[in-house]
Write a protein that holds these residues in place. Structure first.
Motif, PDB file in Angstrom:
ATOM      1  N   ALA A 197       0.799  -1.108   0.154  1.00 36.07           N
ATOM      2  CA  ALA A 197      -0.057  -0.027  -0.118  1.00 36.07           C
ATOM      3  C   ALA A 197       0.910   1.239   0.080  1.00 36.07           C
ATOM      4  O   ALA A 197       0.605   2.186  -0.660  1.00 36.07           O
ATOM      5  CB  ALA A 197      -0.905  -0.106   1.192  1.00 36.07           C
ATOM      6  N   PHE A 198       1.982   1.316   0.557  1.00 36.66           N
ATOM      7  CA  PHE A 198       2.923   2.352   0.795  1.00 36.66           C
ATOM      8  C   PHE A 198       3.491   2.653  -0.761  1.00 36.66           C
ATOM      9  O   PHE A 198       3.540   3.704  -1.169  1.00 36.66           O
ATOM     10  CB  PHE A 198       3.973   1.982   1.775  1.00 36.66           C
ATOM     11  N   SER A 199       4.178   1.497  -1.362  1.00 39.22           N
ATOM     12  CA  SER A 199       4.590   1.742  -2.687  1.00 39.22           C
ATOM     13  C   SER A 199       3.686   2.241  -3.712  1.00 39.22           C
ATOM     14  O   SER A 199       4.008   2.951  -4.318  1.00 39.22           O
ATOM     15  CB  SER A 199       5.531   0.580  -3.045  1.00 39.22           C
ATOM     16  N   LEU A 200       2.492   1.616  -3.808  1.00 33.32           N
ATOM     17  CA  LEU A 200       1.496   2.113  -4.766  1.00 33.32           C
ATOM     18  C   LEU A 200       0.979   3.629  -4.356  1.00 33.32           C
ATOM     19  O   LEU A 200       0.551   4.286  -5.186  1.00 33.32           O
ATOM     20  CB  LEU A 200       0.494   1.029  -4.824  1.00 33.32           C
ATOM     21  N   GLY A 201       0.982   3.855  -2.962  1.00 39.70           N
ATOM     22  CA  GLY A 201       0.639   5.022  -2.646  1.00 39.70           C
ATOM     23  C   GLY A 201       1.361   6.241  -2.938  1.00 39.70           C
ATOM     24  O   GLY A 201       0.980   7.349  -3.430  1.00 39.70           O
ATOM     25  N   ILE A 202       2.735   5.860  -3.008  1.00 38.82           N
ATOM     26  CA  ILE A 202       3.520   6.805  -3.589  1.00 38.82           C
ATOM     27  C   ILE A 202       3.221   7.271  -4.947  1.00 38.82           C
ATOM     28  O   ILE A 202       3.325   8.497  -5.367  1.00 38.82           O
ATOM     29  CB  ILE A 202       5.120   6.341  -3.530  1.00 38.82           C
ATOM     30  N   GLY A 203       2.952   6.263  -5.979  1.00 41.07           N
ATOM     31  CA  GLY A 203       2.648   6.589  -7.359  1.00 41.07           C
ATOM     32  C   GLY A 203       1.482   7.519  -7.392  1.00 41.07           C
ATOM     33  O   GLY A 203       1.424   8.078  -8.190  1.00 41.07           O
ATOM     34  N   ILE A 204       0.322   6.896  -6.607  1.00 44.77           N
ATOM     35  CA  ILE A 204      -0.900   7.912  -6.579  1.00 44.77           C
ATOM     36  C   ILE A 204      -0.413   9.226  -6.207  1.00 44.77           C
ATOM     37  O   ILE A 204      -0.990  10.192  -6.611  1.00 44.77           O
ATOM     38  CB  ILE A 204      -2.063   7.059  -5.719  1.00 44.77           C
ATOM     39  N   GLY A 205       0.257   9.220  -5.089  1.00 48.48           N
ATOM     40  CA  GLY A 205       0.787  10.683  -4.330  1.00 48.48           C
ATOM     41  C   GLY A 205       1.320  11.466  -5.398  1.00 48.48           C
ATOM     42  O   GLY A 205       1.496  12.760  -5.530  1.00 48.48           O
ATOM     43  N   LEU A 206       2.073  10.981  -6.344  1.00 49.48           N
ATOM     44  CA  LEU A 206       3.030  11.596  -7.290  1.00 49.48           C
ATOM     45  C   LEU A 206       2.066  12.231  -8.153  1.00 49.48           C
ATOM     46  O   LEU A 206       2.443  13.485  -8.814  1.00 49.48           O
ATOM     47  CB  LEU A 206       3.970  10.851  -7.994  1.00 49.48           C
ATOM     48  N   LYS A 207       0.929  11.933  -8.566  1.00 50.86           N
ATOM     49  CA  LYS A 207      -0.274  12.506  -9.555  1.00 50.86           C
ATOM     50  C   LYS A 207      -0.715  13.692  -8.852  1.00 50.86           C
ATOM     51  O   LYS A 207      -1.314  14.365  -9.504  1.00 50.86           O
ATOM     52  CB  LYS A 207      -1.267  11.579  -9.528  1.00 50.86           C
ATOM     53  N   GLY A 208      -0.556  13.886  -7.366  1.00 51.31           N
ATOM     54  CA  GLY A 208      -1.121  14.818  -6.850  1.00 51.31           C
ATOM     55  C   GLY A 208      -2.388  14.586  -6.023  1.00 51.31           C
ATOM     56  O   GLY A 208      -3.346  14.027  -6.910  1.00 51.31           O
ATOM     57  N   ILE A 209      -2.601  14.628  -4.985  1.00 53.56           N
ATOM     58  CA  ILE A 209      -3.756  14.166  -4.055  1.00 53.56           C
ATOM     59  C   ILE A 209      -4.095  15.231  -2.946  1.00 53.56           C
ATOM     60  O   ILE A 209      -3.092  15.859  -2.090  1.00 53.56           O
ATOM     61  CB  ILE A 209      -3.657  12.410  -3.639  1.00 53.56           C
ATOM     62  N   ARG A 210      -5.106  15.493  -2.554  1.00 53.73           N
ATOM     63  CA  ARG A 210      -5.520  16.275  -1.807  1.00 53.73           C
ATOM     64  C   ARG A 210      -5.432  15.592  -0.191  1.00 53.73           C
ATOM     65  O   ARG A 210      -5.834  14.352  -0.189  1.00 53.73           O
ATOM     66  CB  ARG A 210      -6.935  16.937  -1.813  1.00 53.73           C
ATOM     67  N   LEU A 211      -5.278  16.309   0.892  1.00 50.98           N
ATOM     68  CA  LEU A 211      -5.230  15.463   2.094  1.00 50.98           C
ATOM     69  C   LEU A 211      -6.615  14.871   2.400  1.00 50.98           C
ATOM     70  O   LEU A 211      -6.620  13.841   2.921  1.00 50.98           O
ATOM     71  CB  LEU A 211      -4.830  16.708   3.316  1.00 50.98           C
ATOM     72  N   ARG A 212      -7.805  15.274   2.014  1.00 50.73           N
ATOM     73  CA  ARG A 212      -8.855  14.752   2.314  1.00 50.73           C
ATOM     74  C   ARG A 212      -9.094  13.616   1.515  1.00 50.73           C
ATOM     75  O   ARG A 212      -9.538  12.407   2.346  1.00 50.73           O
ATOM     76  CB  ARG A 212     -10.088  15.732   1.782  1.00 50.73           C
ATOM     77  N   ASP A 213      -8.652  13.520   0.177  1.00 51.12           N
ATOM     78  CA  ASP A 213      -8.609  12.477  -0.558  1.00 51.12           C
ATOM     79  C   ASP A 213      -7.792  11.102   0.146  1.00 51.12           C
ATOM     80  O   ASP A 213      -7.908  10.072  -0.070  1.00 51.12           O
ATOM     81  CB  ASP A 213      -8.353  12.725  -1.699  1.00 51.12           C
ATOM     82  N   ILE A 214      -6.499  11.701   0.641  1.00 50.60           N
ATOM     83  CA  ILE A 214      -5.629  10.738   1.173  1.00 50.60           C
ATOM     84  C   ILE A 214      -6.202  10.104   2.592  1.00 50.60           C
ATOM     85  O   ILE A 214      -6.187   8.850   2.663  1.00 50.60           O
ATOM     86  CB  ILE A 214      -4.428  11.397   1.646  1.00 50.60           C
ATOM     87  N   LEU A 215      -7.226  10.814   3.199  1.00 57.50           N
ATOM     88  CA  LEU A 215      -7.899  10.118   4.410  1.00 57.50           C
ATOM     89  C   LEU A 215      -8.709   9.259   4.010  1.00 57.50           C
ATOM     90  O   LEU A 215      -8.775   8.204   4.554  1.00 57.50           O
ATOM     91  CB  LEU A 215      -8.476  11.359   5.256  1.00 57.50           C
ATOM     92  N   LYS A 216      -9.660   9.636   2.905  1.00 56.78           N
ATOM     93  CA  LYS A 216     -10.632   8.716   2.560  1.00 56.78           C
ATOM     94  C   LYS A 216      -9.951   7.425   1.989  1.00 56.78           C
ATOM     95  O   LYS A 216     -10.479   6.451   2.244  1.00 56.78           O
ATOM     96  CB  LYS A 216     -11.545   9.467   1.407  1.00 56.78           C
ATOM     97  N   LEU A 217      -9.273   7.791   0.909  1.00 56.37           N
ATOM     98  CA  LEU A 217      -8.301   6.383   0.549  1.00 56.37           C
ATOM     99  C   LEU A 217      -7.686   5.613   1.432  1.00 56.37           C
ATOM    100  O   LEU A 217      -7.883   4.232   1.422  1.00 56.37           O
ATOM    101  CB  LEU A 217      -7.493   6.881  -0.790  1.00 56.37           C
ATOM    102  N   SER A 218      -6.930   5.998   2.498  1.00 52.34           N
ATOM    103  CA  SER A 218      -6.465   5.272   3.286  1.00 52.34           C
ATOM    104  C   SER A 218      -7.282   4.416   4.320  1.00 52.34           C
ATOM    105  O   SER A 218      -6.946   3.359   4.759  1.00 52.34           O
ATOM    106  CB  SER A 218      -5.469   6.260   4.166  1.00 52.34           C
ATOM    107  N   SER A 219      -8.471   5.349   4.538  1.00 47.52           N
ATOM    108  CA  SER A 219      -9.488   4.606   5.411  1.00 47.52           C
ATOM    109  C   SER A 219     -10.190   3.398   4.722  1.00 47.52           C
ATOM    110  O   SER A 219     -10.401   2.226   5.327  1.00 47.52           O
ATOM    111  CB  SER A 219     -10.638   5.492   5.743  1.00 47.52           C
TER     112      SER A 219
END
Length: 186
Positions: free
Chosen positions: A25-47
């Motif tokens: 989840a960490f490694s694939l999260g980096i890929g998604i994070g590189l695209k640009g992601i809002r903090l609210r979306d980070i919390l929703k996706l991580s939940s």
């Protein structure tokens, strides 16, 4: 004294497995994070990822316990072999550079697809742990916590670093699962 050592060893093993599965989840999260992601979306996706890291191993443990009854002594060998395959696949995927496909991570379908993708390994490991009759509550709580935490860290880090770190994170998780597979077979 032996029971306390056994329980602490069991906890450390589950903790390391939770960390290894969270690395995906960490490694694939980096890929998604590189695209640009809002903090609210980070919390929703991580939940959503944390929930899948609870549900998938839970289903795997139930299936593994059923298989353990059917297989008997062969269960330990099957569980170790399964961990070897999963760890090897994670290492192979990191070498090939398989990353999350482009999708809308803000949509319900996109979040579900991403969470399912990073949690499939948890189902397989859950089967292995079910064969060993692992503590179900401790397992799903650790897997869920690490899945959610590692995805938050990966998504946040993805906003700041290059994509190559994600490959190393997945490879590290694969090595840990591979090592546990070898230990179960020895």
């Amino acid at each position: 004294m032996d029971v306390a050592n056994l329980q602490s060893g069991h906890f450390v093993t589950l903790l390391m497995m939770a960390f290894a599965l969270g690395m995906d989840a960490f490694s694939l999260g980096i890929g998604i994070g590189l695209k640009g992601i809002r903090l609210r979306d980070i919390l929703k996706l991580s939940s959503v990822i944390a929930l899948f890291h609870v549900w998938m191993p839970l289903a795997g443990i139930v299936a593994g316990r059923y298989m353990g009854v059917l297989l008997g002594h062969v269960a330990t060998m099957a569980a170790g072999g399964l961990l070897l395959v999963l760890g090897g696949h994670m290492i192979y995927s990191s070498m090939r550079g398989d990353h999350a496909r482009s999708f809308n991570h803000r949509s319900v379908w996109g979040m579900t697809l991403f969470a399912f993708g990073v949690s499939v390994d948890s189902f397989s490991v859950g089967i292995s742990l079910g064969l060993f009759a692992a503590d179900m509550m401790m397992t799903i709580l650790l897997f869920g916590a690490f899945g959610g935490l590692m995805s938050v860290l990966g998504l946040l880090l993805g906003r700041r670093v290059s994509v190559n770190l994600g490959d190393y994170g997945e490879a590290c998780g694969g090595v840990i699962l591979l090592a546990f597979g070898i230990l179960f077979l020895v």
